[in-house]
Each structure stands twice: as structure tokens, then as C-alpha cells.
Design a protein around this motif. Structure first.
Motif, PDB file in Angstrom:
ATOM      1  N   THR B  73      79.797 -32.110  45.775  1.00 61.74           N
ATOM      2  CA  THR B  73      79.040 -33.217  46.460  1.00 61.74           C
ATOM      3  C   THR B  73      78.085 -32.248  48.338  1.00 61.74           C
ATOM      4  OG1 THR B  73      80.779 -34.929  46.993  1.00 61.74           O
ATOM      5  CG2 THR B  73      79.035 -34.681  48.846  1.00 61.74           C
ATOM      6  N   ARG B  77      74.030 -31.513  48.565  1.00 59.81           N
ATOM      7  CA  ARG B  77      73.569 -31.460  50.437  1.00 59.81           C
ATOM      8  C   ARG B  77      72.535 -30.128  49.860  1.00 59.81           C
ATOM      9  NH1 ARG B  77      77.214 -31.899  53.612  1.00 59.81           N
ATOM     10  NH2 ARG B  77      78.284 -33.782  52.334  1.00 59.81           N
ATOM     11  N   ASN B  81      68.610 -29.926  49.796  1.00 59.58           N
ATOM     12  CA  ASN B  81      67.839 -29.939  50.864  1.00 59.58           C
ATOM     13  C   ASN B  81      66.997 -28.610  50.387  1.00 59.58           C
ATOM     14  OD1 ASN B  81      69.557 -31.488  52.770  1.00 59.58           O
ATOM     15  ND2 ASN B  81      70.380 -29.713  53.509  1.00 59.58           N
TER      16      ASN B  81
END
Lengths: 87, 184
Positions: B73, B77, B81
Motif C-alpha cells: 500500500t 501510493r 504519486n
């Protein structure tokens, strides 16, 4: 007669899996684990580490102030009792 | 990776965290590779993911999720990004909204020249097809090829129900096959 262009057969799931399995493979550098551990060793102490140290200081402070405090209360109660019982 | 290791890591044991790095570095590189991230960028992102995992180790709750889910996770992320930043950089320089992340391919076994050529053509088509997918769909597909992860783990990482994971994967795979068939 109209020429019919032959369509290639549809790709199977196994063929796609095989293709995807060999796609985008990156190499793990030999020293990668060491690089990360060096980076971690150079980090400043985290708040949790500081919290751990603070915890013991808090306990020592609580005991240092709490025990004389309780002794004061007990001596106050005892002085009241001794005055009232002396009549 | 056992519960004892993870428990020690949560209490700040660096040697057990080295074992965590050793265990998860290969699947993380595989994930980022399929996401189309270049080697140097992948190294930075994975390093950052491990550092964040270390710094936030006390927040990991083993009763809520597996460690792999938690780590992926974080990596997901960071990767999304990065892809977002890369797309914006690309947009600023070219005015286009596509990223130029190239996905390298590695043929598995020795093949004849014609087979090798055909394989290369298929890889090129697959790479083109993958680059047409939005990053979150590419992520879903890349996670599906990580052996450590079950559908339920992927669902948790992507914050979608398990049924949606399966249906999206089915659709994405169909899209890839269709793209390759049309352009073959």
C-alpha cells in the motif's frame, strides 16, 4: 472473389500470462538491503524511540512526586486525628 | 516472514527489519517493473517505501492486514504519486498527457531468431497496450502477478471489493488481448 484478410487467432490467457511474466523485469541491486539499512541507521530517532525514553522519565517523576505527596496527606490526616483525640 | 520477526520490527529491531527488506525487495521490484518504472526511479521509490515502513512501524496493525499488504500500500501510493508527477512533467514539456515510461522485456528462454523476433513484437505490442492503461489499472494488473498477494490483499491495497478486483482484472486482460490482436 473478394480477398479475405485472415485474422490472427485470439491470444489465450496462458500466452498473455507468459508475456506479462517477462515484462518489466527490474534487477534488485546486490547491495540494496545494505543501502536501506545504512539509510535507516542514519535516521534521527523516531518519536517512538523518544517516547520510550520519555516514558521512564515520566514514571520516575511520578514516583518522585507521588510518594512525598501521599506521605504529606497521611501526616495531615494523622495530625488532625491526634489533635481531635487529644481532646 | 513470521509474526515474531514483525513483532521485533515493531519494537525497533533493525536486524529483523533487514530480513523484511530481504524478503520483500524482489516482489517490490517486480511490481514497479510492471508499472513501467525505470530501474533508478524504482530503487529510489522502494528505498523510500522501506524507510516509511520503518518509521511508521508502530502503526502497522497485524490484526487488520498482512505486512505485505501494508508495505505494498505504501509502495503503491509512492508509485502512483511518481507517475502523476512524471505525467505532469511530460505535459509541461510536450503538452501531451502520456508518460514515457518504457517497460523493458526479458525473453525467458533461448529461442530461434524468428521466434525471438515474434516474441519481441509481442512484447512491444504488450508494452504499448500497458501504457494505454491508466496507472491505477496498471497497478492492479501488476499486483495480480505478485505471488505473495491474494485477491483479498489486492482488494485491500486498492481499496476496492474483491469482486471488483476480479472483474477489473478480467476487463483489463481482455483489453490487452484485444489490443494485441488488432495490432498484430
Amino acid at each position: 472473389m473478394k480477398h479475405m484478410k485472415t485474422q490472427p487467432p485470439p491470444m489465450t490467457d496462458a500466452q498473455l500470462d507468459q508475456l506479462l511474466a517477462t515484462t518489466g523485469q527490474l534487477q534488485v541491486p546486490d547491495d540494496f538491503e545494505q543501502r536501506i539499512m545504512q539509510e535507516i541507521a542514519s535516521l534521527p530517532e523516531t518519536t517512538s524511540d523518544i517516547k520510550g525514553i520519555n516514558h521512564w522519565w515520566q514514571l520516575a517523576g511520578l514516583l518522585g512526586a507521588g510518594i512525598p505527596g501521599i506521605a504529606q496527606v497521611i501526616s495531615f490526616i494523622f495530625s488532625i486525628w491526634s489533635v481531635t483525640s487529644a481532646g | 516472514m513470521n509474526q515474531h520477526n514483525l513483532h521485533s520490527v515493531q519494537h525497533g529491531d533493525k536486524s529483523d527489519f533487514a530480513a523484511v527488506v530481504q524478503h520483500y525487495q524482489t516482489p517490490l521490484f517486480a511490481y514497479l517493473g510492471r508499472m513501467g518504472i525505470q530501474q533508478a526511479v524504482a530503487e529510489e521509490l522502494i528505498q523510500e517505501a522501506f524507510i516509511r515502513a520503518w518509521q511508521a512501524r508502530e502503526r502497522f496493525d497485524g490484526t487488520q492486514s498482512a505486512y505485505s499488504t501494508w508495505l505494498f500500500t505504501i509502495a503503491r501510493r509512492l508509485t502512483l504519486n511518481e507517475l502523476d508527477r512524471a505525467a505532469r512533467r511530460h505535459e509541461q514539456t510536450t503538452g501531451d498527457d502520456t508518460t514515457d515510461t518504457a517497460i523493458e522485456s526479458h525473453p525467458t528462454a533461448a529461442a530461434s531468431p524468428s521466434e525471438h523476433l515474434e516474441n519481441q513484437q509481442m512484447q512491444t505490442l504488450l508494452n504499448q497496450a500497458l501504457q494505454q492503461l491508466p496507472p491505477h489499472e496498471r497497478s492492479l494488473l501488476a499486483l495480480a502477478y505478485i505471488q505473495e498477494l491474494e485477491f483479498s490483499d489486492i482488494a485491500r491495497i486498492e481499496s476496492i471489493p474483491v469482486g471488483t478486483v476480479k472483474s477489473r482484472l478480467h476487463r483489463i486482460r481482455g483489453q490487452l488481448k484485444e489490443y494485441i490482436r488488432r495490432n498484430q
